[in-house]
Design an enzyme around this catalytic site. Structure first.
Site, PDB file in Angstrom:
ATOM      1  N   ASP A 172       9.381   3.872  12.883  1.00  0.00           N
ATOM      2  CA  ASP A 172      10.020   2.769  13.607  1.00  0.00           C
ATOM      3  C   ASP A 172      11.426   2.438  13.093  1.00  0.00           C
ATOM      4  O   ASP A 172      12.414   2.700  13.771  1.00  0.00           O
ATOM      5  CB  ASP A 172       9.108   1.529  13.653  1.00  0.00           C
ATOM      6  CG  ASP A 172       8.483   1.146  12.312  1.00  0.00           C
ATOM      7  OD1 ASP A 172       8.831   1.775  11.293  1.00  0.00           O
ATOM      8  OD2 ASP A 172       7.664   0.214  12.289  1.00  0.00           O
ATOM      9  N   ASP A 218       1.604   5.188   1.494  1.00  0.00           N
ATOM     10  CA  ASP A 218       1.312   6.216   2.487  1.00  0.00           C
ATOM     11  C   ASP A 218       1.911   7.526   2.019  1.00  0.00           C
ATOM     12  O   ASP A 218       3.035   7.560   1.520  1.00  0.00           O
ATOM     13  CB  ASP A 218       1.924   5.838   3.842  1.00  0.00           C
ATOM     14  CG  ASP A 218       1.211   4.653   4.453  1.00  0.00           C
ATOM     15  OD1 ASP A 218       0.095   4.835   4.956  1.00  0.00           O
ATOM     16  OD2 ASP A 218       1.765   3.546   4.395  1.00  0.00           O
ATOM     17  N   ASP A 245       0.854  -1.185   0.000  1.00  0.00           N
ATOM     18  CA  ASP A 245       0.000   0.000   0.000  1.00  0.00           C
ATOM     19  C   ASP A 245       0.893   1.239   0.000  1.00  0.00           C
ATOM     20  O   ASP A 245       2.098   1.135   0.148  1.00  0.00           O
ATOM     21  CB  ASP A 245      -0.935   0.005   1.215  1.00  0.00           C
ATOM     22  CG  ASP A 245      -0.198  -0.279   2.505  1.00  0.00           C
ATOM     23  OD1 ASP A 245       0.940   0.213   2.674  1.00  0.00           O
ATOM     24  OD2 ASP A 245      -0.751  -0.986   3.363  1.00  0.00           O
TER      25      ASP A 245
END
Ligand code: ATP
Ligand code: MG
Length: 411
Positions: free
Chosen positions: A108, A32, A30
């Site tokens: 992260d 972002d 996907d």
């Protein structure tokens, strides 16, 4: 989308897995988008846009069944007291806008903090992600222990990316995992279900399962499973799970549907059997005991990782059909063939045979019986097919929020 934002005078970057996977030559799952435009401003740029989330608002831009998430750059709270971090260091509020640099350090892993800038087609790297990408290294941004304490799901993400990308977890990011797994018990059960789906239905279930066992994390996702595995002297249960993981990966690679109902039927099979045996000693029949034990172990499981009812009902059906599959005479078999869960129950029987737990001859009988009755099989398959739902991206950045449901169903 990036051009539209840029043309409206905003900064616009592709970020996260999209950039990482493209640089690795893989197809991103996907996309972002990160921008300095505030949610209301994003909404002005895109007609097909919905704002979601109350505390931290995100824009979902819809393209048919596809949704792209557009997030305004976020920053850490400058004032710790106000900042929504608990005494244990967990982030519970997360709603301050910032610059692209602020946004990068909140992510992260370094390889997840690469920003593709549409203005000059450059990849902006604030954390050394390009170097780590080339080295196949998962390195947390900042102090690993602090970052895991902020959000324990990052440990699961480390495992998931290590399995999926074939990367190594940097020794400094790896060491704390062995001690901090228990922090996962503080994570919302609904969010953990979303993670379980990503872990086991992302096409690399075998490696993921092995890494979860290696880092002693399985016990926080499937405590009853981990407990039975500990006393699994002949390795039968382990073999069953591994075969199921191989199967799942092969199905995904072949574009076939997979369902969490089957996954749970496998993981919870032995815990269910163990309880069912006790109940039979107390006088229940086999069918009754499977029904009762199935309900008990799944509701116990749901306390740490939510397991939505629409799946748990199917899992219990897969189990309940197992004793019925032993009967190959009379009218029963034909009736069973028309059951919406027949195919999954049959697949489960095959798996048990492969793992040495049921008889191959019985499987062969059912295989042949299906060939002899194609009409009944086709009817049952159409009844079992789930209704199409719109594809929704799940939320994952706010540790305290319940993620959107609706992912992971077999399509
Ligand atoms: P994939 O979509 O292939 O599973 P991804 O890296 O895109 O991988 P997402 O869950 O889609 O993962 O998240 C998008 C990005 O958001 C990540 O790349 C990362 O930069 C950031 N992110 C997601 N979850 C967290 C988290 N728990 N802590 C910090 N940053 C996160
Ligand atoms: Mg992603």
């Amino acid at each position: 989308m990036l051009y539209r934002l840029k043309d409206a005078g905003y900064e616009a970057y592709l970020v996260g897995g999209g950039v990482r996977d493209l640089l690795l030559g893989r197809e991103p799952k996907d996309f972002d988008v990160a921008t300095d435009a505030h949610p209301e401003q994003i909404k002005e740029v895109f007609r097909n846009c919905r704002l979601i989330g109350r505390r931290f608002r995100l824009a979902h831009v819809h393209f048919g069944r596809e949704i792209i998430e557009v997030a305004t750059f976020r920053a850490n709270h400058s004032d710790e007291e106000e900042g929504g971090i608990t005494e244990e260091g967990r982030i519970v509020r997360d709603n301050v806008y910032g610059t692209v640099e602020d946004d990068a350090v909140r992510r992260d892993f370094t390889v997840n903090a690469l920003y593709y800038n549409i203005k000059d087609f450059s990849v902006v790297d604030y954390a050394g992600g390009v170097e780590d990408l080339e080295a196949g290294m998962l390195r947390l941004i900042g102090d690993p222990e602090v970052r895991y304490r902020e959000d324990a799901v990052r440990m699961l993400r480390a495992v998931r990316f290590a399995a999926k990308l074939g990367f190594r977890i940097h020794p400094e990011a790896e060491a704390p995992i062995f001690d901090l797994g228990h922090l996962l018990t503080d994570i919302a059960a609904a969010r953990l279900f979303e993670e379980v789906l990503k872990l086991f239905m992302g096409g690399c279930a075998v490696q993921t399962y092995e890494l979860l066992c290696h880092y002693n994390l399985l016990q926080y996702l499937f405590p009853q499973t981990a407990e039975v595995l500990e006393s699994d002297q002949h390795g039968l249960f382990h073999a069953l799970i591994l075969r199921a993981m191989e199967n799942t990966d092969a199905r995904i690679a072949a574009g076939k549907p997979v369902t969490p109902a089957f996954l749970y039927a496998v993981f919870m099979w032995m815990p269910m059997q163990r309880r069912a045996k006790e109940l039979r000693r107390e006088g229940m029949t086999e069918v009754q005991s499977i029904c009762e034990a199935g309900g008990e172990v799944l509701s116990e499981q749901s306390r740490c990782v939510v397991f939505p009812k629409r799946f748990s009902l199917q899992t219990r059906e897969i189990w309940q059909l197992q004793p019925r599959l032993k009967r190959t005479t009379g009218k029963g078999p034909l009736r069973l063939l028309g059951h919406p869960r027949f195919r999954a129950a049959y697949d489960f029987l095959l798996l048990r045979a492969e793992a040495g737990e049921s008889h191959q001859e019985l499987c062969d009988w059912w295989t042949e019986f299906q060939v002899e009755n194609p009409d009944v099989v086709a009817q049952a398959a159409s009844r079992a097919a789930p209704k199409k739902r719109p594809r929704r991206r799940s939320r994952k950045k706010s540790p305290d929020e319940t993620p959107a449901s609706g992912t992971g169903e077999s399509k």
